[in-house]
Design a protein around this motif. Sequence first.
Motif, PDB file in Angstrom:
ATOM      1  N   TYR A 426       0.839  -1.210   0.000  1.00 50.17           N
ATOM      2  CA  TYR A 426       0.000   0.000   0.000  1.00 50.17           C
ATOM      3  C   TYR A 426       0.874   1.262   0.000  1.00 50.17           C
ATOM      4  O   TYR A 426       0.542   2.264  -0.654  1.00 50.17           O
ATOM      5  CB  TYR A 426      -0.926   0.003   1.219  1.00 50.17           C
ATOM      6  N   ALA A 489      -1.167   6.705   2.351  1.00 51.00           N
ATOM      7  CA  ALA A 489      -1.828   5.420   2.091  1.00 51.00           C
ATOM      8  C   ALA A 489      -1.933   4.598   3.372  1.00 51.00           C
ATOM      9  O   ALA A 489      -2.966   3.953   3.628  1.00 51.00           O
ATOM     10  CB  ALA A 489      -1.058   4.651   1.020  1.00 51.00           C
ATOM     11  N   ILE A 493      -5.684   3.499   4.835  1.00 50.12           N
ATOM     12  CA  ILE A 493      -6.090   2.083   4.841  1.00 50.12           C
ATOM     13  C   ILE A 493      -6.032   1.490   6.246  1.00 50.12           C
ATOM     14  O   ILE A 493      -6.954   0.772   6.667  1.00 50.12           O
ATOM     15  CB  ILE A 493      -5.202   1.264   3.881  1.00 50.12           C
ATOM     16  N   LYS A 577      -9.515   5.467  -4.201  1.00 48.16           N
ATOM     17  CA  LYS A 577      -9.341   4.421  -3.195  1.00 48.16           C
ATOM     18  C   LYS A 577      -9.452   3.024  -3.796  1.00 48.16           C
ATOM     19  O   LYS A 577      -8.691   2.115  -3.443  1.00 48.16           O
ATOM     20  CB  LYS A 577     -10.363   4.608  -2.079  1.00 48.16           C
ATOM     21  N   HIS A 581      -6.663  -0.123  -3.905  1.00 48.38           N
ATOM     22  CA  HIS A 581      -6.844  -1.528  -3.496  1.00 48.38           C
ATOM     23  C   HIS A 581      -6.445  -2.484  -4.623  1.00 48.38           C
ATOM     24  O   HIS A 581      -5.721  -3.463  -4.394  1.00 48.38           O
ATOM     25  CB  HIS A 581      -8.307  -1.781  -3.092  1.00 48.38           C
ATOM     26  N   THR A 584      -2.657  -2.485  -5.338  1.00 44.53           N
ATOM     27  CA  THR A 584      -1.923  -3.106  -4.231  1.00 44.53           C
ATOM     28  C   THR A 584      -2.026  -4.626  -4.300  1.00 44.53           C
ATOM     29  O   THR A 584      -1.033  -5.341  -4.072  1.00 44.53           O
ATOM     30  CB  THR A 584      -2.462  -2.597  -2.892  1.00 44.53           C
TER      31      THR A 584
END
Length: 604
Positions: A426, A489, A493, A577, A581, A584
């Motif tokens: 991330y 990040a 998260i 966002k 995800h 990542t």
Amino acid sequence: MKEIKPPKKSLMFYYTIVLLIMLLFNTFVVPAIMNASISEVDYGTFLSMVDKGSVKTVEIQETKILYTAPDAQGKDAVYMTGRMDDTGLVDRLYARGVSFSKVIPQEASPIMSFLLTWILPIGLFLYLGQKLSGKLNQGGMGNAMSFGKSNAKVYVEAQTGKTFADVAGQDEAKDALREIVDFLHDPKKYSDIGANIPKGALLVGPPGTGKTLLAKAVAGESKVPFFSISGSEFVEMFVGMGAARVRDLFKQAQEKAPCIVFIDEIDTIGKRRDSGGIGGNDEREQTLNQLLSEMDGFSADKGVVILAATNRPETLDKALLRPGRFDRRIPVELPDLAGREAILKVHAKKIKLDSGVDFNVIARATSGASGADLANIINEGALRAVKLGRKTVIQEDLEESVEVVIAGYQRKNAVISMKDKLTISYHEIGHALVAAMQKDSAPVHKITIIPRTSGALGYTMQIDDVEKVLLTKEQALDKITTYMGGRAAEELIFGTVTSGASNDIEMATKIARAMVTRYGMSETFDMMALETMVNPYLGGDTQLMVSADTAAKVDQEILAIIKSCHIRAKEILEENKQKLHDLTKFLLEKETITGEEFMEMLAA
């Protein structure tokens, strides 16, 4: 260049060595061998063997008796015993029919005894002392006892000598030095018009940019002798030795004129002198004074050109830099994009390359690299190709060698938990995503979460399409925002922060401080100079030139810039966002993705 070798030693030297070895051999080795074959017995055993009739011959010496008799195997052997005051020994030997004799020592001549005892040792001692003294004067026994002789290495023209063709990425420096080469080739055309060639040229630049190579290339192009010496070789533990070496160097140079004298790291002896005269280094100052005197004492018309190199020009004494000494200052800066590509090609001449190698990509990825760094990259790529069993170097080898130089080798056996890997993924995607969403950021080239020996747990590499020589305020803010992307990040998260952003924080703070103190990008301070560069070529250290109150305001301004960029990074990631995800997850599976793969997923 070909180094001049010292003259061979005379035959007398080798004769003396052979004579000494023979004397030692005869004195210690031969007697030891002879004594090893003689058995020593007591006097009673000797008499017993005489009475038994086993003794065949006897030799009576001044302090001992040698005799022959059969050993246990029946073979004749030599025995030795001490001589006793035995008046009946001769009768006993005569009665047993033993052949005997007595050795009468001859008295040595008094003259011969005097020669062997006194004259020969003293003469040998004086001869060896003279030889050792000669060695000391030639510097053969170490710098501390090199009485006034310079350690300059002398190179002469050779078929394999360096020329300007071996120097790439320094076109401006080569142009400035070609005039010196032309003068050494044809000094008459300069003297006819009344022009004076510069006595000295000072090569200034960061380490590894090729200053020494340029000096050798000048000598190679000029085809004249080349004296090379480091500034540290002048400084000795004995006061006055450095000055003596300077005199000797210039004496040798004038004898071999036309020639070039190159002094590397001249800041060692050329530092600014202590104005108060207290606490200075007398030896260093004497050496500098002698250098200044010698440079004034000869004319450039003699054909002696002084070249010097340093990466600390701000520390040099002003007297050394005035016209008439080092007349010309030649910058040897870090190469630009075209220069880096040319340097890579020069160092790759001896390397077997794959046809698909693109040096432009490597050059764009190595902004700020010196010539020595680029040579190391080429060598690392060749080593990697050999390690992987290839006969040629491919593009992947060179790209990996760039990463080795920047971040170190891969730590393939490092054990990292899945939770930490997820955090690192991330973090790196946060950097890449923020960079991609800003118009003034460099394109993403590679993202990886493979840890490196430098301590990096992962990194995002960006490469500009073109070389940039100016930094706008918008570009500086985008750089800081990109550095903030990893921490942003983590906060978005996981709702927490880690130590993984330590290097990002350091780099972002440096840029923000430079914006305020040196670039004039602050509305509060406008174009006021608040900081100066202390050492531009060695680390770029800076020093504030403001009061304590102003320094506090500078810190507040820097903090405001960093906070605004941090907020901007959070906003970008919040808006993207889902992409954060998805990217990542993809990075976590592959561990390393290219810029093309990243942009394809981002556009999908």
